[in-house]
Design an enzyme around this catalytic site. Sequence first.
Site, short mmCIF file in Angstrom:
data_model
loop_
_atom_site.label_atom_id
_atom_site.label_comp_id
_atom_site.label_asym_id
_atom_site.label_seq_id
_atom_site.Cartn_x
_atom_site.Cartn_y
_atom_site.Cartn_z
N HIS A 127 0.82 -1.21 0.00
CA HIS A 127 0.00 0.00 0.00
C HIS A 127 0.86 1.26 0.00
O HIS A 127 1.94 1.31 0.59
CB HIS A 127 -0.89 0.04 1.24
CG HIS A 127 -2.24 -0.59 1.05
ND1 HIS A 127 -3.03 -0.36 -0.06
CD2 HIS A 127 -2.95 -1.44 1.84
CE1 HIS A 127 -4.16 -1.03 0.06
NE2 HIS A 127 -4.14 -1.70 1.21
N CYS A 188 0.60 1.83 -5.60
CA CYS A 188 -0.10 2.91 -6.29
C CYS A 188 0.84 4.11 -6.43
O CYS A 188 1.69 4.35 -5.58
CB CYS A 188 -1.35 3.32 -5.53
SG CYS A 188 -2.63 2.05 -5.49
#
Length: 221
Positions: A127, A188
């Site tokens: 993440h 991301c």
Amino acid sequence: MLKKTIAIIILIIGLLLVFSPFIKDGIVKYMSGHETIENYSQKDIEKNSEKDATFDYDSVALPSMTSVLQGAANYDKEAVVGAISIPSVDIQLLVFKGTNTANLLAGATTMLPDQTMGEGNYPLAGHHMKQESLLFGPLMNVKKGAKVYLTDQQNVYEYEIDQTKTINETDVSVLNPTDDATITLITCDKPTETTKRFVATGKLVKTEKMTDDLEKKYFSQ
């Protein structure tokens, strides 16, 4: 009396809304940092590696307060298959077998069911949170030539980053098998809703037997 009770409830809700991001980040920091690979023996890792894992990419979303609370209770300690360390950007996390919401809140996760450290392509997901010191957020600062260390408690695998790039989330070619031993790190490109992924890849340059000195050097908080 009723008005006072309502006012207190509104105040509590307001305080929770203000402080919930800090609470959420605090939980993730604890989940991803309170244990190290030192807590797991080689036998533990081998046993965990043989277990089936969940690869539920569709369920993965930006960490919410609810998912963090659920993840704190549900992440699978028996899914730990190793650890990763990238000293240049201060990343040190456990590696979990299986990409799912809970595991991603506790460390880096494998993305394929049959991947093996030191062999072929070894992709890991992590993440990118708003507090960018957490999980794979620091990966955005990794540079070509940076060293990445993986361990399965048997060996330490040293990789060297040779490429970074941003791709579309639908581009799964980075998961393809490779002839050379390669590490592929994926997160991301920003800590908000995005269709882009930042990818850093590196080649294996050295394999050493795990020792107490190497464990302390690379994998102790």
